[in-house]
Write a protein that holds these residues in place. Structure first.
Motif, short mmCIF file in Angstrom:
data_model
loop_
_atom_site.label_atom_id
_atom_site.label_comp_id
_atom_site.label_asym_id
_atom_site.label_seq_id
_atom_site.Cartn_x
_atom_site.Cartn_y
_atom_site.Cartn_z
N ARG A 263 -6.47 7.59 0.44
CA ARG A 263 -7.47 6.66 0.94
C ARG A 263 -8.84 7.31 0.89
NH1 ARG A 263 -6.20 6.79 7.49
NH2 ARG A 263 -7.01 8.90 7.87
N TRP B 288 -5.27 -3.52 -3.66
CA TRP B 288 -6.10 -2.65 -2.84
C TRP B 288 -6.24 -3.22 -1.43
CZ3 TRP B 288 -10.81 -1.14 -6.41
CH2 TRP B 288 -10.31 -0.45 -7.54
N TYR C 48 -11.28 2.66 6.02
CA TYR C 48 -10.85 3.26 4.76
C TYR C 48 -10.35 2.19 3.79
CZ TYR C 48 -10.86 7.69 7.29
OH TYR C 48 -11.24 8.80 8.02
N GLU C 49 -10.56 2.46 2.52
CA GLU C 49 -9.94 1.61 1.50
C GLU C 49 -8.84 2.41 0.80
OE1 GLU C 49 -12.51 0.32 -1.61
OE2 GLU C 49 -13.47 2.28 -1.87
N GLN C 50 -7.79 1.69 0.46
CA GLN C 50 -6.66 2.25 -0.26
C GLN C 50 -6.66 1.60 -1.63
OE1 GLN C 50 -3.62 3.06 3.40
NE2 GLN C 50 -3.90 0.90 2.88
N THR C 51 -7.03 2.36 -2.65
CA THR C 51 -7.30 1.77 -3.96
C THR C 51 -6.34 2.25 -5.04
OG1 THR C 51 -8.96 3.49 -4.39
CG2 THR C 51 -9.75 1.41 -3.47
N ALA D 52 1.02 4.15 -2.95
CA ALA D 52 0.74 5.54 -2.58
C ALA D 52 1.88 6.45 -3.02
CB ALA D 52 0.53 5.64 -1.07
N TRP E 160 -7.28 12.51 -2.60
CA TRP E 160 -6.70 11.67 -3.63
C TRP E 160 -5.40 12.19 -4.20
CZ3 TRP E 160 -8.21 6.95 -4.00
CH2 TRP E 160 -9.50 6.62 -3.61
N ALA F 160 0.83 -1.21 0.00
CA ALA F 160 0.00 0.00 0.00
C ALA F 160 0.86 1.25 0.00
CB ALA F 160 -0.92 -0.01 1.22
#
Length: 219
Positions: free
Chosen positions: A144, A171, A161-164, A14, A49, A10
């Motif tokens: 996130r 993800w 939270y989602e980290q996409t 990022a 974002w 992740a």
């Protein structure tokens, strides 16, 4: 993969996104410096974002952008390019121990699944530190978004939270309460659970809970 590997993955994606936005800013600053004006580039930023752009390698323009910014000759220093160059140099240190060539962050990201858990944990700390530097410079928040109506599988806190960023298989889902794994038998249910590590799940591991949720940006 263990939680250490998911955190490292992740963090790598990022930083890929933040670093790409930083390169966009460096190009814009260089263009503005060449024209004698002040940079007004703001990208497509949001407080959550950051800029939206194609993910991928960013090994090409940094050094030339520093020169193009006019550090010599009395022009304004291209701060984005200077930072981007420093980030690349710092990534090159761990990447130097990995096979292959090309952009150091691409090589690091590819190698994460095969790393020892302790190596992945140390790498996470480095990637998060570099990502924080870039996002502070760009004034953008973490990559996130909030999953409304979803509770943490471990502590039942309702700020999940989602980290996409990156490919869908990378993800992840994290809890804002910073709840931590208790090891074997933890309610997180993750294979390879590591005591003391902040909880993280592959998104597909909680897809049943996520399926009916409506994501909404938050800081």
């Amino acid at each position: 993969m263990t939680p250490h590997h998911w955190h490292a993955t992740a963090a790598a994606w990022a930083l890929q996104a933040a670093r790409g936005t930083l390169t966009d800013h460096a190009r814009a600053e260089a263009a503005q410096n060449d024209s004698g004006g002040l940079s007004t580039y703001d990208g497509l930023r949001s407080p959550v974002w950051g800029s939206r752009h194609a993910l991928g390698g960013h090994s090409d323009p940094v050094g030339t952008l520093v020169l193009a910014s006019g550090i010599t000759g009395g022009q304004r220093v291209n701060e984005a390019a200077t930072l981007a160059d420093d980030i690349t140099r710092r990534l090159a240190l761990p990447a130097g121990h990995l096979p292959g060539d090309g952009d150091p962050l691409d090589r690091i990201t590819t190698a994460i699944p095969g790393m020892l858990p302790g190596t992945a944990a140390a790498l996470t700390r480095l990637l998060v530190r570099l990502d924080d530097r870039v996002r502070m410079h760009l004034r953008i928040g973490p990559a996130r978004r909030l999953l409304t109506g979803v509770e943490c599988p471990a502590c039942r806190h309702r700020l999940v939270y989602e980290q996409t960023l990156g490919p869908t298989e990378a993800w992840t889902v994290v809890c804002a309460a910073d709840c931590r794994c208790t090891g074997v038998g933890c309610r997180c249910g993750q294979p390879g659970a590591v005591e003391g590590v902040p909880h993280i799940w592959p998104r597909n591991a909680v897809i049943g809970a996520v399926a009916g949720a409506t994501p909404s940006p938050t800081t």
